[in-house]
Design an enzyme around this catalytic site. Structure first.
Site, PDB file in Angstrom:
ATOM      1  N   ASP A  87       9.777  -6.832   7.258  1.00  0.00           N
ATOM      2  CA  ASP A  87       8.692  -6.644   6.292  1.00  0.00           C
ATOM      3  C   ASP A  87       8.887  -7.639   5.150  1.00  0.00           C
ATOM      4  O   ASP A  87       9.107  -8.821   5.393  1.00  0.00           O
ATOM      5  CB  ASP A  87       8.672  -5.181   5.828  1.00  0.00           C
ATOM      6  CG  ASP A  87       7.314  -4.737   5.305  1.00  0.00           C
ATOM      7  OD1 ASP A  87       6.706  -5.488   4.519  1.00  0.00           O
ATOM      8  OD2 ASP A  87       6.865  -3.636   5.662  1.00  0.00           O
ATOM      9  N   ARG A 142      -7.888  -7.822   5.239  1.00  0.00           N
ATOM     10  CA  ARG A 142      -7.440  -7.584   3.868  1.00  0.00           C
ATOM     11  C   ARG A 142      -6.271  -8.500   3.543  1.00  0.00           C
ATOM     12  O   ARG A 142      -5.670  -9.123   4.428  1.00  0.00           O
ATOM     13  CB  ARG A 142      -7.028  -6.130   3.665  1.00  0.00           C
ATOM     14  CG  ARG A 142      -5.714  -5.708   4.346  1.00  0.00           C
ATOM     15  CD  ARG A 142      -5.268  -4.367   3.781  1.00  0.00           C
ATOM     16  NE  ARG A 142      -4.074  -3.813   4.403  1.00  0.00           N
ATOM     17  CZ  ARG A 142      -2.821  -4.080   4.026  1.00  0.00           C
ATOM     18  NH1 ARG A 142      -2.597  -4.976   3.071  1.00  0.00           N
ATOM     19  NH2 ARG A 142      -1.793  -3.486   4.622  1.00  0.00           N
ATOM     20  N   ASN A 168      -2.384  -9.265   2.170  1.00  0.00           N
ATOM     21  CA  ASN A 168      -1.083  -8.621   2.314  1.00  0.00           C
ATOM     22  C   ASN A 168       0.030  -9.589   1.957  1.00  0.00           C
ATOM     23  O   ASN A 168       0.180 -10.613   2.606  1.00  0.00           O
ATOM     24  CB  ASN A 168      -0.867  -8.121   3.753  1.00  0.00           C
ATOM     25  CG  ASN A 168       0.285  -7.137   3.838  1.00  0.00           C
ATOM     26  OD1 ASN A 168       0.308  -6.146   3.132  1.00  0.00           O
ATOM     27  ND2 ASN A 168       1.240  -7.416   4.709  1.00  0.00           N
ATOM     28  N   ASN A 190       3.701 -11.059   6.485  1.00  0.00           N
ATOM     29  CA  ASN A 190       4.667 -10.502   5.543  1.00  0.00           C
ATOM     30  C   ASN A 190       5.603 -11.589   5.048  1.00  0.00           C
ATOM     31  O   ASN A 190       5.644 -12.689   5.569  1.00  0.00           O
ATOM     32  CB  ASN A 190       5.451  -9.350   6.181  1.00  0.00           C
ATOM     33  CG  ASN A 190       4.908  -8.001   5.763  1.00  0.00           C
ATOM     34  OD1 ASN A 190       4.683  -7.751   4.579  1.00  0.00           O
ATOM     35  ND2 ASN A 190       4.667  -7.127   6.726  1.00  0.00           N
ATOM     36  N   GLU A 230      -4.419  -3.701  12.049  1.00  0.00           N
ATOM     37  CA  GLU A 230      -3.175  -4.225  12.626  1.00  0.00           C
ATOM     38  C   GLU A 230      -3.262  -4.353  14.140  1.00  0.00           C
ATOM     39  O   GLU A 230      -2.288  -4.134  14.862  1.00  0.00           O
ATOM     40  CB  GLU A 230      -1.982  -3.333  12.229  1.00  0.00           C
ATOM     41  CG  GLU A 230      -1.814  -3.212  10.731  1.00  0.00           C
ATOM     42  CD  GLU A 230      -0.633  -2.357  10.322  1.00  0.00           C
ATOM     43  OE1 GLU A 230       0.214  -2.055  11.193  1.00  0.00           O
ATOM     44  OE2 GLU A 230      -0.541  -1.982   9.136  1.00  0.00           O
ATOM     45  N   GLU A 274       5.153  -1.523  -2.222  1.00  0.00           N
ATOM     46  CA  GLU A 274       5.267  -2.927  -1.814  1.00  0.00           C
ATOM     47  C   GLU A 274       5.360  -3.819  -3.052  1.00  0.00           C
ATOM     48  O   GLU A 274       5.217  -3.365  -4.180  1.00  0.00           O
ATOM     49  CB  GLU A 274       4.045  -3.346  -0.984  1.00  0.00           C
ATOM     50  CG  GLU A 274       4.237  -3.273   0.527  1.00  0.00           C
ATOM     51  CD  GLU A 274       5.106  -4.402   1.067  1.00  0.00           C
ATOM     52  OE1 GLU A 274       5.655  -5.187   0.252  1.00  0.00           O
ATOM     53  OE2 GLU A 274       5.244  -4.512   2.289  1.00  0.00           O
TER      54      GLU A 274
END
Length: 294
Positions: A204, A107, A109, A155, A128, A19
């Site tokens: 994403d 968390r 992201n 995202n 999720e 990522e």
């Protein structure tokens, strides 16, 4: 829809969850994270001289400082300053103060620096399952502000070339939103910008090119797609890995696209988790850098 370019895997280290790719022009290096592999990875623009740094928890993103040689890194539950020198362990600073610290089970992201030296970053439910994710803004003075909520998997984000539009995604909803950006710490006029069909996987990571096109990676869709500023699909590039996670323009003229992927739950895909490069047929923009005090 036209296919463009042929992807080449320049690094084949099988990132479990690759990522957050970043092109450092001053270092002439591509950096990216492996969230589930607890490491930061870097290589030259052809994949040469690859190196990596172990991290105490999964790094979710990294952003260069605008003047010094450090990075701002989002770990799973903290934001820290990190110095990365080849052949040396990562030098990790103290976490930034965060009065509204993450609840258990949450968390960080995905993130992007803003034109004014701040950072947009998302938080999410680690399982999720719950729509408890939030889009935040981290100002150069260290103040963290909640901007939007109700996300299951945050995202993106991506910022238009003129800095006036911010794109942000809720991946399980297959929806990319657009916001008006008039001030560094404020967004308004949230609207649906793009909905990804079920057959195309989940949106994403993403980035904008110099013409305002939005390049979107498809988790479980095996491709990266370009959408015009008004949200129409313009072109698509297929990859030999189904879990495509994020992308960044790189090179001296920003005319190449680096693409991260994930090997997670894909043991039968030999190139899953590789870092790919492709000729996208357009040029990108220099990455913004953060301006927080070191």
């Amino acid at each position: 829809m036209n296919d463009t370019g042929m992807p080449t895997a320049i690094w084949q280290g099988r990132a479990t969850l690759g990522e957050g790719p970043l092109w450092s022009a001053r270092r002439q290096r591509l950096f990216f994270v492996d969230i589930r592999g607890n490491r930061i990875i870097a290589c030259g623009p052809t994949g040469a001289d690859a190196t990596e740094w172990a991290m105490p928890t999964g790094p979710c993103w990294l952003i260069e400082h605008e003047t010094d040689d450090t990075f701002l890194v989002g770990l799973q539950r903290a934001i820290v300053t990190v110095r990365l020198e080849p052949g040396q362990p990562a030098e990790i600073g103290a976490p930034l103060p965060w009065p509204d610290a993450l609840p258990d089970g949450m968390r960080l992201n995905d993130a992007k620096a803003t034109p004014d030296g701040g950072v947009y970053f998302g938080t999410m439910d680690n399982d999720e399952a719950e729509a408890s994710g939030v889009l935040h803004h981290l100002a150069p003075d260290g103040v963290i502000t909640r901007l939007d909520s109700g996300y299951t998997v945050t995202n993106g984000p991506a910022i238009s070339p003129d800095g006036r539009t911010v794109y942000h995604t809720d991946s399980p909803e297959r929806t990319i939103y657009a916001f008006d950006r008039a001030e560094a710490a404020g967004l308004s006029a949230k609207r649906v910008h793009i909905r990804i069909p079920e057959t195309d996987g989940y949106p994403d990571g993403m980035t904008c090119d110099a013409e305002g096109g939005l390049w979107v990676c498809h988790w479980d869709g095996g491709r990266v797609s370009r959408f015009t500023p008004d949200g129409r699909l313009d072109r698509s590039i297929a990859l030999p890995a189904s879990r495509v996670t994020s992308c960044v323009f790189f090179g001296d003229t920003l005319d190449r696209l680096a693409i991260t992927t994930a090997a997670f739950e894909r043991p039968d895909e030999p190139l899953a988790g590789a870092l790919f490069v492709v000729d996208p047929g357009t040029r990108g923009l220099p990455a913004h850098r953060h301006g927080l005090a070191a």
